[in-house]
Motif scaffolding. Structure first.
Motif, PDB file in Angstrom:
ATOM      1  N   ARG A  39      50.748  46.569  25.691  1.00  0.00           N
ATOM      2  CA  ARG A  39      50.965  45.810  27.170  1.00  0.00           C
ATOM      3  C   ARG A  39      51.756  44.356  26.690  1.00  0.00           C
ATOM      4  N   SER A  40      52.240  43.804  27.844  1.00  0.00           N
ATOM      5  CA  SER A  40      52.844  42.490  27.608  1.00  0.00           C
ATOM      6  C   SER A  40      52.423  41.573  29.108  1.00  0.00           C
ATOM      7  N   SER A  41      52.692  40.344  29.028  1.00  0.00           N
ATOM      8  CA  SER A  41      52.592  39.323  30.080  1.00  0.00           C
ATOM      9  C   SER A  41      53.820  39.141  30.672  1.00  0.00           C
ATOM     10  N   GLN A  42      53.834  39.064  31.995  1.00  0.00           N
ATOM     11  CA  GLN A  42      55.138  38.906  32.630  1.00  0.00           C
ATOM     12  C   GLN A  42      54.974  37.763  33.590  1.00  0.00           C
ATOM     13  N   VAL A  43      55.673  36.482  33.779  1.00  0.00           N
ATOM     14  CA  VAL A  43      55.646  35.554  34.636  1.00  0.00           C
ATOM     15  C   VAL A  43      55.999  36.185  35.872  1.00  0.00           C
ATOM     16  N   THR A  44      56.865  37.155  36.079  1.00  0.00           N
ATOM     17  CA  THR A  44      57.071  37.903  37.442  1.00  0.00           C
ATOM     18  C   THR A  44      55.781  38.433  37.914  1.00  0.00           C
ATOM     19  N   ASP A  45      54.791  39.194  37.292  1.00  0.00           N
ATOM     20  CA  ASP A  45      53.491  39.765  37.779  1.00  0.00           C
ATOM     21  C   ASP A  45      52.781  38.518  38.108  1.00  0.00           C
ATOM     22  N   GLY A 101      43.049  32.176  43.252  1.00  0.00           N
ATOM     23  CA  GLY A 101      43.727  33.597  43.140  1.00  0.00           C
ATOM     24  C   GLY A 101      44.967  33.299  41.971  1.00  0.00           C
ATOM     25  N   LEU A 102      45.610  32.436  41.968  1.00  0.00           N
ATOM     26  CA  LEU A 102      46.623  31.791  40.976  1.00  0.00           C
ATOM     27  C   LEU A 102      45.953  31.764  39.545  1.00  0.00           C
ATOM     28  N   MET A 103      44.600  31.427  39.350  1.00  0.00           N
ATOM     29  CA  MET A 103      43.970  31.417  38.019  1.00  0.00           C
ATOM     30  C   MET A 103      43.488  32.782  37.863  1.00  0.00           C
ATOM     31  N   THR A 104      43.155  33.604  38.654  1.00  0.00           N
ATOM     32  CA  THR A 104      42.912  35.154  38.355  1.00  0.00           C
ATOM     33  C   THR A 104      44.375  35.600  37.731  1.00  0.00           C
ATOM     34  N   ALA A 105      45.204  35.283  38.501  1.00  0.00           N
ATOM     35  CA  ALA A 105      46.766  35.823  38.094  1.00  0.00           C
ATOM     36  C   ALA A 105      47.064  35.491  36.906  1.00  0.00           C
ATOM     37  N   LEU A 106      46.999  34.400  36.460  1.00  0.00           N
ATOM     38  CA  LEU A 106      47.075  33.925  35.041  1.00  0.00           C
ATOM     39  C   LEU A 106      46.118  34.428  34.060  1.00  0.00           C
ATOM     40  N   THR A 107      44.911  34.571  34.385  1.00  0.00           N
ATOM     41  CA  THR A 107      44.049  35.072  33.488  1.00  0.00           C
ATOM     42  C   THR A 107      44.354  36.735  33.391  1.00  0.00           C
ATOM     43  N   ASP A 108      44.644  37.292  34.276  1.00  0.00           N
ATOM     44  CA  ASP A 108      44.979  38.928  34.152  1.00  0.00           C
ATOM     45  C   ASP A 108      46.109  38.977  33.407  1.00  0.00           C
ATOM     46  N   GLU A 109      47.145  38.193  33.610  1.00  0.00           N
ATOM     47  CA  GLU A 109      48.198  38.296  32.801  1.00  0.00           C
ATOM     48  C   GLU A 109      48.013  38.105  31.309  1.00  0.00           C
ATOM     49  N   THR A 110      47.149  37.057  31.093  1.00  0.00           N
ATOM     50  CA  THR A 110      46.772  36.837  29.856  1.00  0.00           C
ATOM     51  C   THR A 110      46.018  37.675  28.767  1.00  0.00           C
ATOM     52  N   ILE A 111      45.161  38.465  29.908  1.00  0.00           N
ATOM     53  CA  ILE A 111      44.099  39.879  29.273  1.00  0.00           C
ATOM     54  C   ILE A 111      45.457  40.680  28.721  1.00  0.00           C
ATOM     55  N   GLN A 112      46.246  40.891  29.586  1.00  0.00           N
ATOM     56  CA  GLN A 112      47.348  41.997  29.149  1.00  0.00           C
ATOM     57  C   GLN A 112      47.968  41.701  27.728  1.00  0.00           C
ATOM     58  N   LEU A 113      48.087  40.523  27.148  1.00  0.00           N
ATOM     59  CA  LEU A 113      48.649  39.960  25.977  1.00  0.00           C
ATOM     60  C   LEU A 113      47.753  40.732  24.908  1.00  0.00           C
ATOM     61  N   PHE A 114      46.326  41.015  25.141  1.00  0.00           N
ATOM     62  CA  PHE A 114      45.538  41.290  24.204  1.00  0.00           C
ATOM     63  C   PHE A 114      45.402  43.098  24.168  1.00  0.00           C
ATOM     64  N   SER A 115      45.909  43.677  25.049  1.00  0.00           N
ATOM     65  CA  SER A 115      45.840  45.145  25.359  1.00  0.00           C
ATOM     66  C   SER A 115      46.894  45.800  24.552  1.00  0.00           C
ATOM     67  N   LEU A 116      46.601  46.749  23.623  1.00  0.00           N
ATOM     68  CA  LEU A 116      47.462  47.516  22.786  1.00  0.00           C
ATOM     69  C   LEU A 116      48.837  48.030  23.727  1.00  0.00           C
ATOM     70  N   ILE A 125      54.202  37.766  41.678  1.00  0.00           N
ATOM     71  CA  ILE A 125      53.710  38.886  42.500  1.00  0.00           C
ATOM     72  C   ILE A 125      52.292  38.863  42.860  1.00  0.00           C
ATOM     73  N   ASP A 126      51.381  38.606  41.920  1.00  0.00           N
ATOM     74  CA  ASP A 126      50.118  38.516  42.129  1.00  0.00           C
ATOM     75  C   ASP A 126      49.629  37.326  43.056  1.00  0.00           C
ATOM     76  N   PHE A 127      50.380  36.304  42.984  1.00  0.00           N
ATOM     77  CA  PHE A 127      50.115  35.159  43.612  1.00  0.00           C
ATOM     78  C   PHE A 127      50.607  35.355  45.167  1.00  0.00           C
ATOM     79  N   ALA A 128      51.773  36.096  45.207  1.00  0.00           N
ATOM     80  CA  ALA A 128      52.214  36.578  46.731  1.00  0.00           C
ATOM     81  C   ALA A 128      51.219  37.326  47.368  1.00  0.00           C
ATOM     82  N   GLY A 129      50.264  38.054  46.505  1.00  0.00           N
ATOM     83  CA  GLY A 129      49.356  39.070  47.230  1.00  0.00           C
ATOM     84  C   GLY A 129      48.293  38.290  47.661  1.00  0.00           C
TER      85      GLY A 129
END
Length: 153
Positions: free
Chosen positions: A119-125, A102-117, A128-132
């Motif tokens: 969008r940005s990546s946030q450590v807080t997200d 789940g943590l790896m999914t969260a990190l990958t998810d935020e990394t994907i956002q770096l490449f989306s027009l 939040i993802d990992f808490a979920g």
């Protein structure tokens, strides 16, 4: 006995497929550009405000987005637990695997956002993802433990 093995195999395949589809859904949301993401969040916000009436006035797009992050990953946590449960009768011993995944999914998810027009990546997200994930995994474990105790009674 052979039928029991078929059920186990079917269970493993179904839970793995559900997990893969869910992670694909999470990642697809992160691939949306900023405008598309804002439209989705705005539509959910409008729906929630209609449902909750005057009490919904306090809801913001920020709250909707962060709650969506948490919820998506809580569902992933449940699915990760179910996958692990398909391979062992003692899933508590292996809870580290769904949490790490789940943590790896969260990190990958935020990394994907770096490449989306736009969008940005946030450590807080990621947190939040990992808490979920943690919440979903533990909730699934507790439900399984309660069901197991009820069956013994």
């Amino acid at each position: 006995m052979h039928t029991n093995q078929n059920h186990k195999t079917t269970y493993r395949i179904i839970t793995a497929l559900l997990l893969i589809l869910w992670v694909a859904f999470i990642f697809s949301n992160s691939m949306d550009n900023a405008d598309a993401s804002t439209l989705k969040s705005g539509a959910v916000l409008a729906l929630l405000r209609r449902i909750f009436g005057s009490e919904g006035a306090a809801l913001t797009e920020f709250i909707v987005r962060k709650t969506a992050h948490f919820t998506e990953f809580a569902i992933e946590g449940v699915l990760l637990f179910l996958v692990v449960k398909g391979y062992t009768t003692r899933p508590l011993r292996f809870l580290g695997w769904p949490l790490l995944t789940g943590l790896m999914t969260a990190l990958t998810d935020e990394t994907i956002q770096l490449f989306s027009l736009g969008r940005s990546s946030q450590v807080t997200d990621v947190w939040i993802d990992f808490a979920g994930v943690v919440t979903g995994t533990l909730l699934a474990f507790l439900v399984q433990a309660i069901v197991r105790r009820c069956k013994k009674s």
